[in-house]
Design an enzyme around this catalytic site. Structure first.
Site: not given
Ligand code: PEP
Length: 246
Positions: A12, A95, A162, A168, A208
């Site tokens: 990011k 994303h 996701e 997060g 996460s």
């Molecule tokens: C992401 O934003 O692609 C992601 C998976 O974030 P996190 O692992 O921090 O949840």
């Protein structure tokens, strides 16, 4: 069916001039462990990409976005062609943070995916439902998958599932649920592209993933790897995630 497994780090808007140290540590770790179970790809901000490519050639890199035009009057944007020209072969598209903050529409995403594939790049296409959409999850995912053109060269497509509420947040769907959602995503892909083609598409889980839950998630039959945000910025955590395949 044996598919390519991926562990993809989405940095990011993080990382600075010292971050090459982390990349070098990871490259050394992968070499030392003789790691061959997954392709590890680092997706740093644009500002670090060409330095990383020059300074650590053993690692594979991706960008976090691209524009759909090759060049032109698009202030602040970077094209797939430009990214490819510095030796970067992967790009994250769709994303949820970009869908939300940059208001990226399905149409724009379709053009970006096409531009990346035209430039012979591999696309990590992100899909996922909001918390309020859990009950209609598969409809949401079906709509997001419909953004992919039917005649797309699917050899260049990787799907990252996701759930937006898991990003997060420290929360994930139940482990067994992740497996069944991935299975259902593959069914959607089979209906769109046919069984033979869709069987080649790697479907990663993101949201996460950390050093504690990685092995449970990565051993699931229908999970072909992980897209990792926060935990990919820490050497200990990310190297443990990479090792979870062993
Ligand atoms: C992401 O934003 O692609 C992601 C998976 O974030 P996190 O692992 O921090 O949840």
């Amino acid at each position: 069916m044996k598919r390519v497994k991926y562990t993809i780090a989405n940095w990011k808007m993080n990382g600075g001039k010292d971050s090459i140290k982390l990349v070098k540590l990871l490259a050394r770790h992968i070499k030392k462990t003789g790691h061959i179970k997954s392709k590890v790809i680092i997706c740093p901000p644009y500002t670090l990409l060409s330095d990383f490519i020059r300074l650590e050639k053993k690692m594979i890199y991706g960008a976090q976005d691209c524009h759909y035009q090759d060049k032109g009057a698009y202030t602040g944007s970077i094209s797939a062609q430009m990214i490819k020209s510095i030796g970067c072969k992967y790009v994250i598209i769709g994303h949820s943070e970009r869908r939300e903050y940059q208001k990226e529409s399905s149409n724009e995403l379709r053009l970006k995916i096409q531009a990346a594939v035209n430039n012979n790049m591999r696309v990590i296409y992100c899909i996922g439902e909001k918390l309020s959409e859990i009950k209609n999850r598969m409809q949401v995912l079906k709509k997001q998958i419909s953004t992919l053109n039917n005649n797309l060269d699917i050899n260049n497509i990787i799907i990252a599932y996701e759930p937006i509420w898991a990003i997060g947040s420290g929360k994930t769907p139940k482990i067994i649920e992740i497996n069944s959602i991935h299975k259902n995503i593959r069914t959607l892909l089979s209906k769109k592209f046919g069984v033979r083609k869709s069987n080649k598409i790697s479907i990663l889980y993101g949201g996460s993933v950390n050093s504690l839950n990685a092995s449970d998630i990565l051993k699931l039959e229908h999970v072909d790897g992980a897209l990792v945000g926060g935990a990919s910025l820490n050497y200990r955590d990310f190297s443990k995630i990479i090792d979870s395949y062993l």
